[in-house]
Design a protein around this motif. Structure first.
Motif, PDB file in Angstrom:
ATOM      1  N   SER A  48       0.856  -1.188   0.000  1.00 29.95           N
ATOM      2  CA  SER A  48       0.000   0.000   0.000  1.00 29.95           C
ATOM      3  C   SER A  48       0.889   1.234   0.000  1.00 29.95           C
ATOM      4  O   SER A  48       2.126   1.099   0.033  1.00 29.95           O
ATOM      5  N   LYS A  49       0.264   2.414   0.084  1.00 28.27           N
ATOM      6  CA  LYS A  49       1.082   3.646   0.123  1.00 28.27           C
ATOM      7  C   LYS A  49       1.936   3.681   1.386  1.00 28.27           C
ATOM      8  O   LYS A  49       2.953   4.344   1.440  1.00 28.27           O
ATOM      9  N   ASP A  50       1.527   2.946   2.417  1.00 27.55           N
ATOM     10  CA  ASP A  50       2.287   2.946   3.683  1.00 27.55           C
ATOM     11  C   ASP A  50       3.427   1.930   3.708  1.00 27.55           C
ATOM     12  O   ASP A  50       4.315   2.021   4.553  1.00 27.55           O
TER      13      ASP A  50
ATOM     14  N   TYR B 206      -8.401   3.177  -3.949  1.00 21.84           N
ATOM     15  CA  TYR B 206      -8.236   4.556  -4.434  1.00 21.84           C
ATOM     16  C   TYR B 206      -9.505   5.036  -5.157  1.00 21.84           C
ATOM     17  O   TYR B 206     -10.225   4.219  -5.731  1.00 21.84           O
TER      18      TYR B 206
ATOM     19  N   GLU C 104      -5.105   6.878 -10.262  1.00 23.44           N
ATOM     20  CA  GLU C 104      -4.522   7.625  -9.128  1.00 23.44           C
ATOM     21  C   GLU C 104      -3.677   6.686  -8.269  1.00 23.44           C
ATOM     22  O   GLU C 104      -2.571   7.012  -7.854  1.00 23.44           O
ATOM     23  N   GLY C 105      -4.198   5.486  -8.057  1.00 23.23           N
ATOM     24  CA  GLY C 105      -3.471   4.529  -7.228  1.00 23.23           C
ATOM     25  C   GLY C 105      -2.192   4.065  -7.883  1.00 23.23           C
ATOM     26  O   GLY C 105      -1.135   4.017  -7.255  1.00 23.23           O
TER      27      GLY C 105
ATOM     28  N   ALA D  24      -0.465   5.621 -10.094  1.00 21.66           N
ATOM     29  CA  ALA D  24       0.489   6.742 -10.137  1.00 21.66           C
ATOM     30  C   ALA D  24       1.136   6.974  -8.777  1.00 21.66           C
ATOM     31  O   ALA D  24       2.369   7.111  -8.682  1.00 21.66           O
ATOM     32  N   GLU D  25       0.341   6.971  -7.708  1.00 20.26           N
ATOM     33  CA  GLU D  25       0.924   7.223  -6.384  1.00 20.26           C
ATOM     34  C   GLU D  25       1.858   6.093  -5.968  1.00 20.26           C
ATOM     35  O   GLU D  25       2.968   6.325  -5.484  1.00 20.26           O
ATOM     36  N   LEU D  26       1.423   4.863  -6.173  1.00 19.31           N
ATOM     37  CA  LEU D  26       2.269   3.724  -5.781  1.00 19.31           C
ATOM     38  C   LEU D  26       3.573   3.734  -6.569  1.00 19.31           C
ATOM     39  O   LEU D  26       4.654   3.506  -6.021  1.00 19.31           O
ATOM     40  N   ARG D  27       3.499   4.047  -7.859  1.00 19.17           N
ATOM     41  CA  ARG D  27       4.714   4.093  -8.671  1.00 19.17           C
ATOM     42  C   ARG D  27       5.656   5.199  -8.177  1.00 19.17           C
ATOM     43  O   ARG D  27       6.853   4.985  -8.019  1.00 19.17           O
ATOM     44  N   THR D  28       5.107   6.368  -7.900  1.00 19.39           N
ATOM     45  CA  THR D  28       5.915   7.498  -7.438  1.00 19.39           C
ATOM     46  C   THR D  28       6.608   7.168  -6.116  1.00 19.39           C
ATOM     47  O   THR D  28       7.810   7.410  -5.938  1.00 19.39           O
ATOM     48  N   LEU D  29       5.860   6.567  -5.207  1.00 17.07           N
ATOM     49  CA  LEU D  29       6.425   6.216  -3.892  1.00 17.07           C
ATOM     50  C   LEU D  29       7.527   5.168  -4.032  1.00 17.07           C
ATOM     51  O   LEU D  29       8.572   5.254  -3.384  1.00 17.07           O
TER      52      LEU D  29
END
Ligand code: DX5
Length: 223
Positions: A181-183, A205, A210-211, A213-218
């Motif tokens: 997850s994002k965490d 998400y 959106e999910g 993109a955020e997971l990839r960025t993190l």
């Protein structure tokens, strides 16, 4: 040099009444491939996708399909899963008496092979088969269900596996699966994973894009 981050959804949380459309949605959201969690009710206490279900979804997206074979006998239906459109088969080391032959057989069938290790399985199981795989999966939950808690104590195992793969001289990806997850994704990527499976967190998400993109960025920021 860091390996390319790949964000791969598990379809376990998807709408099972509309899987073809779900695969299209995932492809449109920018996932790198789609993982089918194949469970036989024997190796794990759950039952999911046969090859015909996957074959029915194949025409709905061009995204690569991989089959995570959480089954007691991976040799039994390897050909059917390849014929259904999964060109990557992930075999659990714990399920194969003759793992070298099982992996070699997948190549003979025209597929690509990967090997998965459950949390308690040591990485020396990998030592003599690295020439036969394009990827190693280090489980960060005990297999059978989505929505489980990430096992953070797997991170040293991920790091040790990455070191083993780098020393092998073979070009092998390292995938993690379970509780991503994002965490938790940054810890897994920092430890050495470059292919990250996400099911329940991704589908929570507001939009899949959106999910992804955020997971990839993190993950990229943590490498
Ligand atoms: C366990 C499954 C899950 C799934 C991902 O057998 O393999 O790990 O793919 O599930 P989440 O992302 O919900 O933990």
């Amino acid at each position: 040099m860091s390996r390319r981050i790949e964000i791969v959804p598990s379809v376990l949380p998807a709408d099972f009444s509309n899987l073809g459309e779900e695969c299209r949605r995932l492809g449109d959201a920018g996932v790198d491939r789609i993982q089918w969690d194949v469970m036989d009710g024997n190796f794990v206490p759950n039952l999911t996708f046969g090859p015909d279900v996957i074959a029915a979804c194949r025409p709905h997206t061009d995204v690569r399909f991989e089959a995570h074979l959480m089954v007691a006998d991976p040799d039994l239906m390897a050909k059917q899963y390849i014929d259904a459109g999964c060109d990557l088969l992930i075999v659990h080391a714990e399920t194969s008496t003759h793992l070298h032959r099982t992996l070699a057989n997948i190549a003979d069938l025209g597929g690509n092979a990967a090997v998965a290790l459950n949390p308690a399985t040591p990485i020396d199981e990998l030592e003599n088969i690295l020439d036969l795989v394009e990827m190693v999966l280090i489980m960060t939950v005990n297999p059978g269900f989505g929505g489980q808690k990430y096992i953070k104590t797997m991170e040293p195992k991920i790091t040790a596996t990455r070191a083993m793969l780098d020393a092998s001289g073979y070009d092998i990806d390292l995938e993690v699966d379970g509780g991503i997850s994002k965490d938790t994704i940054a810890g897994a990527a920092a430890a050495g994973a470059n292919v990250l499976i996400s099911g329940s967190a991704l589908f929570r998400y507001p939009t899949l894009a959106e999910g992804v993109a955020e997971l990839r960025t993190l993950a990229e920021a943590a490498q």
